[in-house]
Design a protein around this motif. Structure first.
Motif, short mmCIF file in Angstrom:
data_model
loop_
_atom_site.label_atom_id
_atom_site.label_comp_id
_atom_site.label_asym_id
_atom_site.label_seq_id
_atom_site.Cartn_x
_atom_site.Cartn_y
_atom_site.Cartn_z
N LYS A 229 -15.96 2.10 -1.18
CA LYS A 229 -16.29 2.85 -2.54
C LYS A 229 -15.03 2.63 -3.32
CE LYS A 229 -19.14 6.31 -0.41
NZ LYS A 229 -19.40 7.76 -0.23
N VAL A 230 -15.55 2.63 -4.79
CA VAL A 230 -14.66 2.40 -5.97
C VAL A 230 -13.35 3.24 -5.86
CG1 VAL A 230 -14.01 2.43 -8.41
CG2 VAL A 230 -15.99 1.16 -7.31
N ILE A 231 -13.73 4.99 -5.40
CA ILE A 231 -12.95 6.02 -5.56
C ILE A 231 -11.85 5.81 -4.35
CG2 ILE A 231 -14.39 7.33 -4.12
CD1 ILE A 231 -13.13 9.83 -5.76
N LEU B 139 0.74 -1.23 0.25
CA LEU B 139 0.03 0.02 -0.03
C LEU B 139 0.99 1.42 -0.06
CD1 LEU B 139 -2.88 -0.95 2.48
CD2 LEU B 139 -2.68 -1.43 0.02
N ASP B 140 2.23 0.94 -0.05
CA ASP B 140 3.15 2.18 -0.04
C ASP B 140 3.32 2.44 -1.57
OD1 ASP B 140 3.04 2.39 2.67
OD2 ASP B 140 4.81 0.92 2.99
N GLU B 141 4.00 3.58 -1.86
CA GLU B 141 4.62 4.24 -3.34
C GLU B 141 5.89 3.35 -3.44
OE1 GLU B 141 4.34 7.94 -4.19
OE2 GLU B 141 2.39 8.32 -3.43
N PHE C 245 -7.79 3.18 -12.42
CA PHE C 245 -8.25 1.92 -11.39
C PHE C 245 -9.14 1.14 -12.19
CE2 PHE C 245 -10.76 0.08 -7.99
CZ PHE C 245 -9.90 -0.90 -7.67
N THR C 246 -10.28 1.54 -12.66
CA THR C 246 -11.33 0.78 -13.33
C THR C 246 -10.64 0.19 -14.70
OG1 THR C 246 -13.14 2.03 -12.67
CG2 THR C 246 -13.34 0.96 -14.73
N GLY D 224 -3.32 2.74 -4.95
CA GLY D 224 -2.18 3.32 -5.71
C GLY D 224 -2.55 3.96 -7.07
N TYR D 225 -3.83 4.24 -7.07
CA TYR D 225 -4.42 4.77 -8.46
C TYR D 225 -5.03 6.15 -8.26
CZ TYR D 225 -3.88 0.12 -10.63
OH TYR D 225 -3.22 -1.09 -10.97
N ASP D 226 -4.23 6.96 -9.03
CA ASP D 226 -4.65 8.79 -8.97
C ASP D 226 -6.23 8.90 -9.15
OD1 ASP D 226 -1.94 9.05 -8.48
OD2 ASP D 226 -1.33 9.42 -10.54
#
Length: 296
Positions: free
Chosen positions: A72-74, A19-21, A88-89, A81-83
């Motif tokens: 939630k999806v967002i 979950l880290d960059e 992400f979708t 890790g998606y902006d």
């Protein structure tokens, strides 16, 4: 077996920091290995790049969380890790075959990607053909180009084969071959060692420069894009790669890591490795793979 332990440490580190960059360079730093060598070793052994492993694990975990919770999806997009929800979708759909919103519906099939674990298994019991060679300093005249470290063994990446095609189509390779006598117009695919702090490696297509090579004007050749590539005295393990395409080279690298290194007491040396494509080779021989090594 130290390199096996290092790879398991790398996997453990990736799992602890999903979950880290992080990317493959961060993982390489953690195990005190060059990013180039880690990327190549991991991708050969795992069949995927470290970045692909991290991405697949994140998407697998995201699928489980969307299915089992009311996240939630967002929020899932940002957590893994998606902006944007859109990026992400796109990645989620490519991995699972369904969009994130459908993951919440009962009965939806998702893709599970479990953590890698390195297991020591019984090896040997079959022949492994190789030979050891020591070469003094060698010089080559070649065409060279820089490639991203991430391109090594990356699924679907054809940058180096495309480089060969480009040079052949522009008649640049034939210029090199004409410097060599008949029967000895062998071509070399040269791969540079890692350089500290660099995110690229160099790959060259060339011929050897020795007493049988025709005299050429180096300055004129350099103006046309060619360059001299020098290798120092080095010991090599040599594998013959039989097959119709570059897959046999990947198989030889796997044999090198899985069988040769654990059994023979050597480790990879930080020098140029190369392939030799013979003008008059054995029937079915695609190339010879020369890997620099040193005693542990």
């Amino acid at each position: 077996m130290a390199w096996i332990e290092m790879l398991q440490q790398a996997i453990n580190y990736m799992e602890d920091h999903l979950l880290d960059e992080i990317n493959y360079e961060d993982v390489a730093d953690m195990i005190y290995m060059s990013s180039y060598e880690f990327h190549r070793t991991f991708s050969i052994m795992a069949g995927m790049t470290a970045n692909a492993y991290i991405r697949n694990r994140r998407l697998s975990l995201a699928g489980v969380e969307l299915m089992e919770t009311d996240v939630k999806v967002i929020d899932a997009a940002l957590k893994y890790g998606y902006d944007t929800p859109e990026s992400f979708t796109k990645a989620f759909t490519r991995f699972h075959g369904v969009s994130p919103k459908y993951a919440k519906k009962q009965g939806t099939k998702l893709c599970l990607f479990n953590p890698l674990k390195i297991k020591i298994s019984m090896e040997g019991g079959k022949s492994m053909d190789y030979r050891m060679e020591v070469k003094e300093e060698q010089r080559f005249i070649c065409l060279a180009r820089a490639f991203s470290n991430e391109s090594i063994n990356e699924e679907g990446n054809h940058e180096i084969p495309d480089f060969w095609d480009e040079c052949h189509k522009a008649n640049l390779v034939e210029v090199l071959r004409q410097l060599r006598p008949e029967g000895k117009k062998d071509l070399y695919g040269l791969c540079s060692p890692n350089q500290e702090g660099k995110t690229t490696f160099e790959y060259g297509i060339g011929v050897i420069v020795d007493d049988e090579t025709k005299v050429f004007n180096q300055s004129e050749m350099e103006l046309k894009g060619y360059r001299i590539w020098t290798t120092l005295k080095q010991q090599y393990v040599v594998f013959e790669c039989f097959g119709e395409n570059g897959d046999c080279i990947s198989e030889a690298w796997i044999q090198f890591f899985k069988e040769f290194l654990p059994q023979m007491g050597y480790e990879a040396s930080d020098h140029t490795d190369y392939e030799i494509y013979f003008e008059n080779g054995k029937i079915g021989l695609f190339c010879e793979l020369w890997i620099p090594v040193k005693k542990c």
